[in-house]
Design an enzyme around this catalytic site. Structure first.
Site, PDB file in Angstrom:
ATOM      1  CD  GLU A 142      -0.973  -1.346  -0.870  1.00  0.00           C
ATOM      2  OE1 GLU A 142      -1.014  -2.120  -1.826  1.00  0.00           O
ATOM      3  OE2 GLU A 142      -1.990  -0.847  -0.365  1.00  0.00           O
TER       4      GLU A 142
HETATM    5  C1  HEC Z   1       0.816  -2.760   2.948  1.00  0.00           C
HETATM    6  C2  HEC Z   1      -0.335  -3.604   3.052  1.00  0.00           C
HETATM    7  C3  HEC Z   1      -0.778  -4.394   1.842  1.00  0.00           C
HETATM    8  C4  HEC Z   1      -0.043  -5.309   1.120  1.00  0.00           C
HETATM    9  C5  HEC Z   1       1.400  -5.687   1.295  1.00  0.00           C
HETATM   10  C6  HEC Z   1      -0.959  -5.869   0.148  1.00  0.00           C
HETATM   11  N1  HEC Z   1      -2.194  -5.313   0.292  1.00  0.00           N
HETATM   12 FE1  HEC Z   1      -3.872  -5.855  -0.687  1.00  0.00          FE
HETATM   13  N2  HEC Z   1      -4.817  -4.246   0.049  1.00  0.00           N
HETATM   14  C7  HEC Z   1      -4.310  -3.377   0.990  1.00  0.00           C
HETATM   15  C8  HEC Z   1      -5.178  -2.226   1.106  1.00  0.00           C
HETATM   16  C9  HEC Z   1      -5.006  -1.044   2.025  1.00  0.00           C
HETATM   17  C10 HEC Z   1      -6.239  -2.437   0.183  1.00  0.00           C
HETATM   18  C11 HEC Z   1      -7.363  -1.460  -0.145  1.00  0.00           C
HETATM   19  C12 HEC Z   1      -6.758  -0.401  -1.071  1.00  0.00           C
HETATM   20  C13 HEC Z   1      -7.739   0.400  -1.868  1.00  0.00           C
HETATM   21  O1  HEC Z   1      -8.925   0.099  -1.863  1.00  0.00           O
HETATM   22  O2  HEC Z   1      -7.302   1.350  -2.554  1.00  0.00           O
HETATM   23  C14 HEC Z   1      -5.985  -3.724  -0.453  1.00  0.00           C
HETATM   24  C15 HEC Z   1      -6.829  -4.349  -1.358  1.00  0.00           C
HETATM   25  C16 HEC Z   1      -6.668  -5.645  -1.807  1.00  0.00           C
HETATM   26  C17 HEC Z   1      -7.668  -6.443  -2.487  1.00  0.00           C
HETATM   27  C18 HEC Z   1      -9.078  -5.989  -2.836  1.00  0.00           C
HETATM   28  C19 HEC Z   1     -10.066  -6.627  -1.915  1.00  0.00           C
HETATM   29  C20 HEC Z   1     -11.382  -5.928  -1.879  1.00  0.00           C
HETATM   30  O3  HEC Z   1     -12.284  -6.444  -1.205  1.00  0.00           O
HETATM   31  O4  HEC Z   1     -11.544  -4.856  -2.492  1.00  0.00           O
HETATM   32  C21 HEC Z   1      -7.095  -7.651  -2.771  1.00  0.00           C
HETATM   33  C22 HEC Z   1      -7.743  -8.826  -3.470  1.00  0.00           C
HETATM   34  C23 HEC Z   1      -5.729  -7.597  -2.293  1.00  0.00           C
HETATM   35  N3  HEC Z   1      -5.522  -6.381  -1.699  1.00  0.00           N
HETATM   36  C24 HEC Z   1      -4.787  -8.594  -2.482  1.00  0.00           C
HETATM   37  C25 HEC Z   1      -3.427  -8.384  -2.264  1.00  0.00           C
HETATM   38  C26 HEC Z   1      -2.368  -9.216  -2.809  1.00  0.00           C
HETATM   39  C27 HEC Z   1      -2.574 -10.414  -3.706  1.00  0.00           C
HETATM   40  C28 HEC Z   1      -1.189  -8.713  -2.340  1.00  0.00           C
HETATM   41  C29 HEC Z   1       0.223  -9.184  -2.659  1.00  0.00           C
HETATM   42  C30 HEC Z   1       0.587  -9.144  -4.034  1.00  0.00           C
HETATM   43  C31 HEC Z   1      -1.525  -7.570  -1.506  1.00  0.00           C
HETATM   44  N4  HEC Z   1      -2.878  -7.387  -1.511  1.00  0.00           N
HETATM   45  C32 HEC Z   1      -0.610  -6.839  -0.777  1.00  0.00           C
HETATM   46  C33 HEC Z   1      -3.156  -3.572   1.710  1.00  0.00           C
HETATM   47  C34 HEC Z   1      -2.114  -4.387   1.291  1.00  0.00           C
END
Ligand code: HEC
Ligand code: HEC
Length: 343
Positions: free
Chosen positions: A145
């Site tokens: 990420e």
């Molecule tokens: C490269 C893409 C990417 C980036 C950059 C990223 N995310 Fe995510 N995010 C994801 C993915 C894929 C998941 C699901 C991962 C898992 O379930 O293991 C996720 C899950 C989440 C969730 C959980 C939501 C749920 O319904 O379960 C939240 C809240 C979230 N991210 C917030 C953030 C925040 C705040 C940042 C920055 C600090 C961020 N993400 C950066 C891809 C990204």
């Protein structure tokens, strides 16, 4: 009796019948466990606030900047908004998330929406994180990420005097800017991303807030049993068994198995029309197909094309009003700011 009054009383009976079936539908939906986003600002604040680090305007404004801040990533190119684009339903519109060095999520996981994620009981597809504060630390450091070690993130932020000032404004002059506080501040911004819809108006008693076709779809949604998992305020957000009746069509894509018991975090259905493709691995692009797949995997029933279309008509009424988020101007780097690292 004169003709006119017969007509009038028939019309009256007609409207009563309609009104009472609408209120019956409302009762039925409430009994299914689905709840509205509170109408009063005070109640809403109580719902989304974390008393350990209460929401204030200064913290939200700073959290927003950090949410849009690509310098929190190793490359300096990827922000939370890259994958959870607030202009794209809080998601990215690709099947598997793509991060540092164009790396796709190794388990082919789809980015869930951040809108209304505060309403989730747990975070991540396997529910491994209890709340947004804890969750936000994950993606910044995760290799595929943003790939930034905690020390790098702190060094970048504290090298920019304008950020240090903003942290002081938000938390007081003796604030210690560490990785946890940076993540917590992003989470405070996320707590404000709640999107009330016409469906909430209906649940609050405005029986005309939904069209007859949407009501028909809602009725099917409850009758088919969707609300047994997609319930409460988020219409999702709890861990539930997956592939109860049958294997998911694209189960082999990415190899995700859920948590240790095979349970998966039920996604919120709010704004669902904006967040294709669907399911943990983005295997299905059409919302109508996703509904049919739910019938087969979760309920052991075959949902007709016609019924699925009707349910989709209802689901679109869950598209909510987004908070007004203006794109923040981010403070300039200094000569001391650690440089972007593409490796
Ligand atoms: C490269 C893409 C990417 C980036 C950059 C990223 N995310 Fe995510 N995010 C994801 C993915 C894929 C998941 C699901 C991962 C898992 O379930 O293991 C996720 C899950 C989440 C969730 C959980 C939501 C749920 O319904 O379960 C939240 C809240 C979230 N991210 C917030 C953030 C925040 C705040 C940042 C920055 C600090 C961020 N993400 C950066 C891809 C990204
Ligand atoms: C037994 C619990 C359960 C029932 C019943 C259920 N769902 Fe789901 N639903 C889930 C889970 C869990 C997922 C996530 C599965 C995954 O991606 O691995 C999901 C995913 C979805 C998705 C995709 C969401 C996204 O963001 O990717 C939609 C749409 C959906 N459900 C609609 C429905 C509808 C409509 C019904 C009724 C016909 C229904 N569900 C019945 C638990 C359930």
């Amino acid at each position: 009796m004169k003709t006119a009054s017969v007509v009038a009383s028939l019309v009256l009976v007609g409207t009563c019948a309609l009104a009472s079936s609408d209120s019956e539908l409302l009762e039925k939906v409430k009994n299914s466990g689905v709840k509205p986003i509170p109408q009063s600002q005070l109640e809403l604040l109580k719902l989304v606030d974390d008393p350990k680090n209460p929401i204030t305007e200064n913290k939200v404004e700073l959290g927003k900047k950090l949410y849009f801040e690509p310098r929190l990533s190793k490359s300096g190119l990827i922000s939370c908004n890259t994958c959870h684009n607030l202009g794209l339903g809080g998601a990215d519109g690709v099947a598997a998330a793509v991060g540092h060095k164009w790396t796709a999520n190794p388990a082919h996981l789809n980015s869930p929406t951040v809108y209304n994620s505060v309403l989730n009981k747990v975070q991540f597809w396997d529910g491994r994180s209890p709340h947004l504060e804890d969750q936000a630390q994950g993606p910044i450091q995760a290799g595929p990420e943003m790939a930034a070690p905690a020390e790098l993130v702190v060094a970048r932020v504290t090298s920019i005097p304008a950020y240090v000032e903003e942290f002081k404004k938000a938390y007081g002059d003796d604030v210690k800017i560490d990785f946890k506080l940076i993540a917590d501040t992003i989470a405070i911004f996320e707590r404000t991303l709640v999107t009330p819809s016409r469906f909430d108006k209906f649940l609050h008693g405005d029986l005309d807030a939904l069209t007859p076709a949407e009501k028909e779809g809602l009725n099917l949604f409850v009758d088919k049993g969707c609300a047994s998992c997609h319930n409460d305020i988020g219409l999702g957000g709890t861990m539930q068994p997956f592939q109860v009746a049958k294997k998911y069509k694209f189960a082999s894509l990415g190899g995700f198995q859920g948590d240790e018991n095979g349970m998966v975090k039920t996604p919120t259905l709010r704004n669902i029309e904006e967040t294709a493709p669907y399911f943990h691995n983005g295997g299905i692009w059409s919302l109508a197909d996703a509904v049919k797949e739910m019938g087969s995997t979760q309920l052991g029933i075959s949902i007709s094309n016609d019924d699925s279309k009707k349910i989709v008509t209802f689901l679109k009424a869950l598209t909510g009003e987004k908070p007004d988020v203006s794109y923040p101007i981010l403070p300039a780097s200094t000569i001391n700011t650690p440089k972007p690292d593409m490796n």
